[in-house]
Design a protein around this motif. Structure first.
Motif, PDB file in Angstrom:
ATOM      1  N   PRO A  59       0.808  -1.235   0.000  1.00 20.36           N
ATOM      2  CA  PRO A  59       0.000   0.000   0.000  1.00 20.36           C
ATOM      3  C   PRO A  59       0.837   1.280   0.000  1.00 20.36           C
ATOM      4  N   LYS A  60       1.947   1.295   0.759  1.00 21.84           N
ATOM      5  CA  LYS A  60       2.753   2.525   0.834  1.00 21.84           C
ATOM      6  C   LYS A  60       3.396   2.858  -0.502  1.00 21.84           C
ATOM      7  N   LEU A  61       3.889   1.829  -1.189  1.00 25.36           N
ATOM      8  CA  LEU A  61       4.508   2.061  -2.493  1.00 25.36           C
ATOM      9  C   LEU A  61       3.465   2.505  -3.525  1.00 25.36           C
ATOM     10  N   MET A  62       2.310   1.890  -3.481  1.00 25.43           N
ATOM     11  CA  MET A  62       1.219   2.316  -4.374  1.00 25.43           C
ATOM     12  C   MET A  62       0.835   3.776  -4.092  1.00 25.43           C
ATOM     13  N   ASP A  63       0.830   4.146  -2.815  1.00 27.56           N
ATOM     14  CA  ASP A  63       0.501   5.527  -2.448  1.00 27.56           C
ATOM     15  C   ASP A  63       1.490   6.521  -3.059  1.00 27.56           C
ATOM     16  N   GLU A  64       2.775   6.153  -3.069  1.00 23.56           N
ATOM     17  CA  GLU A  64       3.803   7.052  -3.606  1.00 23.56           C
ATOM     18  C   GLU A  64       3.577   7.327  -5.090  1.00 23.56           C
ATOM     19  N   TRP A 111      10.580  11.273  -8.122  1.00 26.61           N
ATOM     20  CA  TRP A 111      11.811  10.693  -7.580  1.00 26.61           C
ATOM     21  C   TRP A 111      11.564  10.019  -6.233  1.00 26.61           C
ATOM     22  N   ARG A 112      10.646  10.576  -5.449  1.00 23.00           N
ATOM     23  CA  ARG A 112      10.323   9.949  -4.167  1.00 23.00           C
ATOM     24  C   ARG A 112       9.756   8.553  -4.380  1.00 23.00           C
ATOM     25  N   ALA A 113       8.868   8.429  -5.376  1.00 18.99           N
ATOM     26  CA  ALA A 113       8.282   7.127  -5.694  1.00 18.99           C
ATOM     27  C   ALA A 113       9.342   6.199  -6.289  1.00 18.99           C
ATOM     28  N   HIS A 114      10.208   6.739  -7.141  1.00 21.77           N
ATOM     29  CA  HIS A 114      11.276   5.959  -7.775  1.00 21.77           C
ATOM     30  C   HIS A 114      12.192   5.354  -6.715  1.00 21.77           C
ATOM     31  N   VAL A 115      12.631   6.185  -5.789  1.00 22.69           N
ATOM     32  CA  VAL A 115      13.522   5.730  -4.706  1.00 22.69           C
ATOM     33  C   VAL A 115      12.814   4.697  -3.828  1.00 22.69           C
ATOM     34  N   ALA A 116      11.534   4.904  -3.574  1.00 20.06           N
ATOM     35  CA  ALA A 116      10.759   3.963  -2.755  1.00 20.06           C
ATOM     36  C   ALA A 116      10.659   2.601  -3.443  1.00 20.06           C
ATOM     37  N   SER A 117      10.490   2.604  -4.766  1.00 27.97           N
ATOM     38  CA  SER A 117      10.422   1.343  -5.515  1.00 27.97           C
ATOM     39  C   SER A 117      11.725   0.561  -5.375  1.00 27.97           C
ATOM     40  N   ILE A 118      12.844   1.253  -5.543  1.00 26.06           N
ATOM     41  CA  ILE A 118      14.147   0.587  -5.448  1.00 26.06           C
ATOM     42  C   ILE A 118      14.401   0.100  -4.024  1.00 26.06           C
ATOM     43  N   ALA A 119      14.072   0.927  -3.045  1.00 25.73           N
ATOM     44  CA  ALA A 119      14.283   0.542  -1.644  1.00 25.73           C
ATOM     45  C   ALA A 119      13.480  -0.709  -1.282  1.00 25.73           C
ATOM     46  N   TYR A 120      12.284  -0.828  -1.850  1.00 28.50           N
ATOM     47  CA  TYR A 120      11.463  -2.009  -1.577  1.00 28.50           C
ATOM     48  C   TYR A 120      12.002  -3.242  -2.293  1.00 28.50           C
ATOM     49  N   GLY A 159      25.428  -3.157 -10.439  1.00 27.39           N
ATOM     50  CA  GLY A 159      23.997  -3.076 -10.170  1.00 27.39           C
ATOM     51  C   GLY A 159      23.713  -2.416  -8.824  1.00 27.39           C
ATOM     52  N   GLU A 160      24.453  -2.849  -7.808  1.00 26.30           N
ATOM     53  CA  GLU A 160      24.258  -2.269  -6.472  1.00 26.30           C
ATOM     54  C   GLU A 160      24.735  -0.817  -6.423  1.00 26.30           C
ATOM     55  N   ASP A 161      25.848  -0.536  -7.114  1.00 24.96           N
ATOM     56  CA  ASP A 161      26.341   0.847  -7.180  1.00 24.96           C
ATOM     57  C   ASP A 161      25.298   1.757  -7.822  1.00 24.96           C
ATOM     58  N   TRP A 162      24.671   1.249  -8.907  1.00 17.94           N
ATOM     59  CA  TRP A 162      23.670   2.029  -9.645  1.00 17.94           C
ATOM     60  C   TRP A 162      22.441   2.288  -8.773  1.00 17.94           C
ATOM     61  N   ALA A 163      21.987   1.245  -8.066  1.00 17.65           N
ATOM     62  CA  ALA A 163      20.826   1.396  -7.188  1.00 17.65           C
ATOM     63  C   ALA A 163      21.114   2.423  -6.090  1.00 17.65           C
ATOM     64  N   ALA A 212      23.259   4.905  -6.305  1.00 17.91           N
ATOM     65  CA  ALA A 212      23.410   6.242  -6.898  1.00 17.91           C
ATOM     66  C   ALA A 212      22.073   6.927  -7.155  1.00 17.91           C
ATOM     67  N   VAL A 213      21.031   6.134  -7.371  1.00 23.56           N
ATOM     68  CA  VAL A 213      19.719   6.724  -7.664  1.00 23.56           C
ATOM     69  C   VAL A 213      19.272   7.650  -6.534  1.00 23.56           C
ATOM     70  N   ASP A 214      19.586   7.296  -5.293  1.00 24.44           N
ATOM     71  CA  ASP A 214      19.238   8.162  -4.164  1.00 24.44           C
ATOM     72  C   ASP A 214      19.839   9.547  -4.334  1.00 24.44           C
ATOM     73  N   PHE A 215      21.089   9.579  -4.790  1.00 26.89           N
ATOM     74  CA  PHE A 215      21.801  10.851  -4.919  1.00 26.89           C
ATOM     75  C   PHE A 215      21.306  11.647  -6.125  1.00 26.89           C
ATOM     76  N   ILE A 216      21.060  10.934  -7.229  1.00 20.01           N
ATOM     77  CA  ILE A 216      20.537  11.606  -8.425  1.00 20.01           C
ATOM     78  C   ILE A 216      19.152  12.184  -8.120  1.00 20.01           C
ATOM     79  N   ALA A 217      18.361  11.406  -7.368  1.00 17.07           N
ATOM     80  CA  ALA A 217      17.017  11.862  -6.999  1.00 17.07           C
ATOM     81  C   ALA A 217      17.070  13.158  -6.207  1.00 17.07           C
ATOM     82  N   ALA A 218      18.074  13.286  -5.352  1.00 16.18           N
ATOM     83  CA  ALA A 218      18.183  14.472  -4.491  1.00 16.18           C
ATOM     84  C   ALA A 218      18.399  15.746  -5.297  1.00 16.18           C
TER      85      ALA A 218
END
Length: 313
Positions: A183-188, A216-225, A245-249, A251-257
Motif C-alpha cells: 500500500p505505501k509504495l502504491m501511495d507514492e 523521484w520519491r516514488a522511484h527511490v521507494a520502488s528501489i528501496a522495496y 547493479g548495487e552501485d547504480w541502485a 546512486a539513484v538516491d543521490f541523483i534523486a536528491a
C-alpha cells in the motif's frame, strides 16, 4: 551527499563531452527505446480476455507498451516543455528499460533457459534477471498506481498482469492485489499521478519541480522495496556486474536528491555513459578497454559513491 550527486551528473552531462542534441536527432531510432514504434500505444491494444486487459510483463514489447501508455496519457501535462512530449519526465523509465534490453541485462543470466537470447525468445524478460525484477517495480507498479489515480480515466476492463514462471510471490498483479500487498509504495506512485492530474495543462517550472520531487520519491521507494527482495538474484551475475547493479541502485538516491529532470534529452545524454554491455569477470575500471573514458569514469564514480555511503552509514 551533494558532491556525490554533482559528481555523477557533471561527469555524464559535461557539455564538452555531450554532442549537441536537437529535435532533429529524434529521427534517429536510437533516441527512443528499441522497438518503440512496435509497442502497444493504447490499453485496448493489449490482449482483452474474460473482461480483463491482460498484460505480459515478461515480454519486452508489452512491458515497454506499459510505458508508452503512461507517456501518451500524461503528455497533456508537459506541453509547455517541448513538442512531441519530449519534456515528459517519465521518459527516464522506458529509456532505462530500453538500455537494459539493448545491453542484454533482461536475459536469463543463469543461461538455464534461452529467455532473452537470439537463439531463444529475444523479447523474453527473465525472472532470473536482477535488472528485470528491479525494473518490474519501476514499470508495473507505477502503471498500476496511475490506473488507480485515474490517469486513464474510467476503464471498461480491469487490468491483469501475468505472473512469471518462478517467484510469483515476489510480485503483485492488479491494482487490488498491489494495494493489499504494498500500500505505501502504491501511495507514492498514486500521489505522483494525482499531482499531474490536478495541475493545469502547462506546468510552470515551479510545479515541474514539485512533480520531479514526487516522481523521484516514488522511484527511490520502488528501489528501496525491491533491493532486499532480489538480493539473491545477484548471484547469477559476474562480480563486476553485480557490484555495478548495487552501485547504480545506490546512486539513484543521490541523483534523486538533485531533482534531475528525466526528460528525453537529459536521459539520453545521461545514458550515453552507461556500460553498453554486461560487465564480465576481468573488467576492471577505470581501464576497461572497450569502454569510453567517460564510461570508465562513471563506473568509478558510482563505486566511490557507494563505498563512501557504506563507510559513513
Amino acid at each position: 551527499f551533494g558532491i556525490g550527486a554533482l559528481l555523477i551528473v557533471t561527469v555524464t552531462l559535461n557539455p564538452a563531452t555531450v554532442t549537441a542534441w536537437s529535435e532533429k536527432d529524434a529521427i534517429g531510432e536510437d533516441v527512443y527505446p528499441p522497438l518503440w514504434d512496435l509497442v502497444p500505444e493504447n490499453l485496448m491494444d493489449f490482449l482483452v480476455k474474460d473482461n480483463k486487459i491482460v498484460i505480459n510483463a515478461w515480454n519486452y514489447q508489452e512491458r515497454l507498451g506499459v510505458y508508452k501508455n503512461l507517456l501518451s496519457s500524461s503528455a497533456k501535462y508537459f506541453t509547455a516543455f517541448g513538442s512531441q512530449n519530449f519534456g515528459n519526465i517519465l521518459w527516464g523509465l522506458p529509456l532505462q528499460h530500453g538500455w537494459q534490453f539493448r545491453t542484454g541485462r533482461l536475459a536469463d543470466p543463469s543461461r538455464v533457459t534461452s529467455c532473452g537470447y537470439e537463439d531463444g525468445d529475444i523479447l523474453c524478460i527473465s525472472v532470473r534477471s536482477w535488472w528485470s525484477c528491479m525494473n518490474y517495480y519501476l514499470a508495473i507498479i507505477p502503471f498500476l498506481g496511475a490506473v488507480e489515480a485515474g490517469l486513464f480515466g474510467q476503464l471498461q476492463y480491469e487490468i491483469e498482469i501475468l505472473p512469471p514462471e518462478e517467484r510469483r510471490d515476489d510480485f503483485c498483479y492488479s491494482v487490488a492485489d498491489c494495494r493489499s500487498r504494498i500500500p505505501k509504495l502504491m501511495d507514492e506512485w498514486k500521489a505522483y499521478f494525482e499531482h499531474e492530474a490536478m495541475s493545469p495543462a502547462a506546468f510552470s517550472s515551479f510545479k515541474l519541480d514539485d512533480a520531479l520531487n514526487l516522481m523521484w520519491r516514488a522511484h527511490v521507494a520502488s528501489i528501496a522495496y525491491a533491493l532486499p527482495k532480489f538480493q539473491d538474484s545477484l548471484k547469477y551475475l559476474s562480480d563486476p556486474e553485480a557490484n555495478f547493479g548495487e552501485d547504480w541502485a545506490n546512486a539513484v538516491d543521490f541523483i534523486a536528491a538533485t531533482h534531475f529532470s528525466t526528460d528525453l534529452e537529459n536521459t539520453n545524454n545521461f545514458q550515453a555513459f552507461l556500460p553498453q554491455r554486461m560487465l564480465v569477470e576481468g573488467d576492471v575500471f577505470p581501464s576497461i578497454s572497450d569502454f569510453s573514458l567517460q564510461q570508465n569514469r562513471v563506473l568509478l564514480s558510482l563505486r566511490a559513491l557507494h563505498k563512501a555511503n557504506q563507510q559513513t552509514g
